[in-house]
Design a protein around this motif. Structure first.
Motif, PDB file in Angstrom:
ATOM      1  N   ILE A  77      55.997 -47.754  -0.762  1.00 52.60           N
ATOM      2  CA  ILE A  77      54.627 -48.113  -1.139  1.00 52.60           C
ATOM      3  C   ILE A  77      54.171 -49.373  -0.408  1.00 52.60           C
ATOM      4  O   ILE A  77      53.015 -49.464   0.024  1.00 52.60           O
ATOM      5  CB  ILE A  77      54.496 -48.247  -2.673  1.00 52.60           C
ATOM      6  CG1 ILE A  77      54.767 -46.898  -3.345  1.00 52.60           C
ATOM      7  CG2 ILE A  77      53.111 -48.776  -3.060  1.00 52.60           C
ATOM      8  CD1 ILE A  77      53.906 -45.737  -2.860  1.00 52.60           C
ATOM      9  N   ASP A  78      55.070 -50.340  -0.223  1.00 47.60           N
ATOM     10  CA  ASP A  78      54.720 -51.555   0.539  1.00 47.60           C
ATOM     11  C   ASP A  78      54.199 -51.178   1.931  1.00 47.60           C
ATOM     12  O   ASP A  78      53.171 -51.691   2.381  1.00 47.60           O
ATOM     13  CB  ASP A  78      55.927 -52.484   0.697  1.00 47.60           C
ATOM     14  CG  ASP A  78      56.277 -53.252  -0.561  1.00 47.60           C
ATOM     15  OD1 ASP A  78      55.462 -53.273  -1.514  1.00 47.60           O
ATOM     16  OD2 ASP A  78      57.384 -53.832  -0.592  1.00 47.60           O
ATOM     17  N   GLU A  81      50.837 -49.359   1.701  1.00 50.33           N
ATOM     18  CA  GLU A  81      49.779 -50.306   1.334  1.00 50.33           C
ATOM     19  C   GLU A  81      49.385 -51.161   2.538  1.00 50.33           C
ATOM     20  O   GLU A  81      48.193 -51.416   2.777  1.00 50.33           O
ATOM     21  CB  GLU A  81      50.258 -51.185   0.175  1.00 50.33           C
ATOM     22  CG  GLU A  81      49.165 -52.037  -0.434  1.00 50.33           C
ATOM     23  CD  GLU A  81      49.635 -52.743  -1.692  1.00 50.33           C
ATOM     24  OE1 GLU A  81      48.825 -52.812  -2.641  1.00 50.33           O
ATOM     25  OE2 GLU A  81      50.784 -53.226  -1.730  1.00 50.33           O
ATOM     26  N   ARG A  87      46.713 -48.279  -2.654  1.00 49.15           N
ATOM     27  CA  ARG A  87      46.549 -49.608  -3.243  1.00 49.15           C
ATOM     28  C   ARG A  87      47.208 -49.600  -4.612  1.00 49.15           C
ATOM     29  O   ARG A  87      47.338 -48.555  -5.240  1.00 49.15           O
ATOM     30  CB  ARG A  87      45.089 -50.037  -3.297  1.00 49.15           C
ATOM     31  CG  ARG A  87      44.242 -49.340  -4.298  1.00 49.15           C
ATOM     32  CD  ARG A  87      42.782 -49.881  -4.261  1.00 49.15           C
ATOM     33  NE  ARG A  87      42.038 -49.479  -5.411  1.00 49.15           N
ATOM     34  CZ  ARG A  87      41.557 -48.262  -5.635  1.00 49.15           C
ATOM     35  NH1 ARG A  87      41.749 -47.309  -4.749  1.00 49.15           N
ATOM     36  NH2 ARG A  87      40.886 -47.986  -6.735  1.00 49.15           N
ATOM     37  N   ARG A  88      47.614 -50.780  -5.046  1.00 49.82           N
ATOM     38  CA  ARG A  88      48.209 -50.936  -6.367  1.00 49.82           C
ATOM     39  C   ARG A  88      47.179 -51.590  -7.277  1.00 49.82           C
ATOM     40  O   ARG A  88      46.436 -52.464  -6.851  1.00 49.82           O
ATOM     41  CB  ARG A  88      49.434 -51.834  -6.312  1.00 49.82           C
ATOM     42  CG  ARG A  88      50.638 -51.252  -5.631  1.00 49.82           C
ATOM     43  CD  ARG A  88      51.731 -52.322  -5.665  1.00 49.82           C
ATOM     44  NE  ARG A  88      52.972 -51.843  -5.144  1.00 49.82           N
ATOM     45  CZ  ARG A  88      53.491 -52.207  -3.976  1.00 49.82           C
ATOM     46  NH1 ARG A  88      52.864 -53.048  -3.205  1.00 49.82           N
ATOM     47  NH2 ARG A  88      54.655 -51.740  -3.586  1.00 49.82           N
ATOM     48  N   VAL A 100      49.736 -46.708  -8.530  1.00 53.82           N
ATOM     49  CA  VAL A 100      49.484 -46.580  -7.098  1.00 53.82           C
ATOM     50  C   VAL A 100      48.384 -45.544  -6.935  1.00 53.82           C
ATOM     51  O   VAL A 100      48.439 -44.468  -7.531  1.00 53.82           O
ATOM     52  CB  VAL A 100      50.755 -46.162  -6.332  1.00 53.82           C
ATOM     53  CG1 VAL A 100      50.483 -46.096  -4.837  1.00 53.82           C
ATOM     54  CG2 VAL A 100      51.902 -47.119  -6.633  1.00 53.82           C
ATOM     55  N   THR A 103      43.978 -44.271  -1.196  1.00 56.79           N
ATOM     56  CA  THR A 103      42.688 -44.742  -0.688  1.00 56.79           C
ATOM     57  C   THR A 103      42.007 -43.601   0.073  1.00 56.79           C
ATOM     58  O   THR A 103      42.656 -42.588   0.391  1.00 56.79           O
ATOM     59  CB  THR A 103      42.879 -45.933   0.275  1.00 56.79           C
ATOM     60  OG1 THR A 103      43.591 -45.463   1.427  1.00 56.79           O
ATOM     61  CG2 THR A 103      43.613 -47.090  -0.388  1.00 56.79           C
TER      62      THR A 103
END
Length: 149
Positions: A77-78, A81, A87-88, A100, A103
């Motif tokens: 996820i990092d 993102e 996005r978190r 999560v 987008t």
């Protein structure tokens, strides 16, 4: 005009079905991996986007669905993102939980991956509309429907 009865595979047992699923999934995941790579993503990153296409998910839920360790999920996820694909945000019901969210760019990339899965698309396109509906219903019964639901 009546339709001719469809030929059934005689005597197909569970082991044969499992073998065919294995071959089919190998082709699907090979196709998916190449398509994800064309978008500069690993297969795991592409899978995370596909899961998120169904809707926002908590990090723990993503890790469970993808059968990976939570620390692995954090790294995936990092990277997504950082590219602006997800996005978190804090969960409205529990501020400690991070959801999560895909987008618009993540949606575009997910669509691009699917559109590049030519082997899978061509195979499914060989099916009639009736066969696609039947396959969908069967897969849903086998993998989605729960007896206790």
């Amino acid at each position: 005009m009546t339709k001719a009865p469809r030929a059934e595979a005689p005597g197909v047992d569970t082991a044969q079905l499992m073998e065919l699923f294995s071959v089919s999934l190998g082709v699907y995941y090979g196709d998916f991996t190449v398509a994800a790579a064309s978008e500069n993503l690993t297969a795991s990153q592409g899978k995370a986007l596909t899961v998120l296409r169904r809707g926002p998910a908590a990090m723990r839920t993503l890790a469970d669905v993808m059968t990976c360790d939570a620390s692995n999920m954090t790294g995936i996820i990092d990277r997504l993102e950082k590219r602006g694909l997800v996005r978190r945000e804090a969960s409205p019901s529990d501020r400690r939980v991070k959801n999560v969210i895909l987008t618009p760019e993540g949606e575009r990339v997910t669509d691009a991956i699917r559109s590049k899965m030519h082997t899978t698309q061509e195979g499914l396109d060989r099916l009639s509309a009736e066969d696609r509906s039947s396959l969908y219903a069967l897969l849903e019964r086998v993998f989605v429907a729960r007896p206790d639901a």
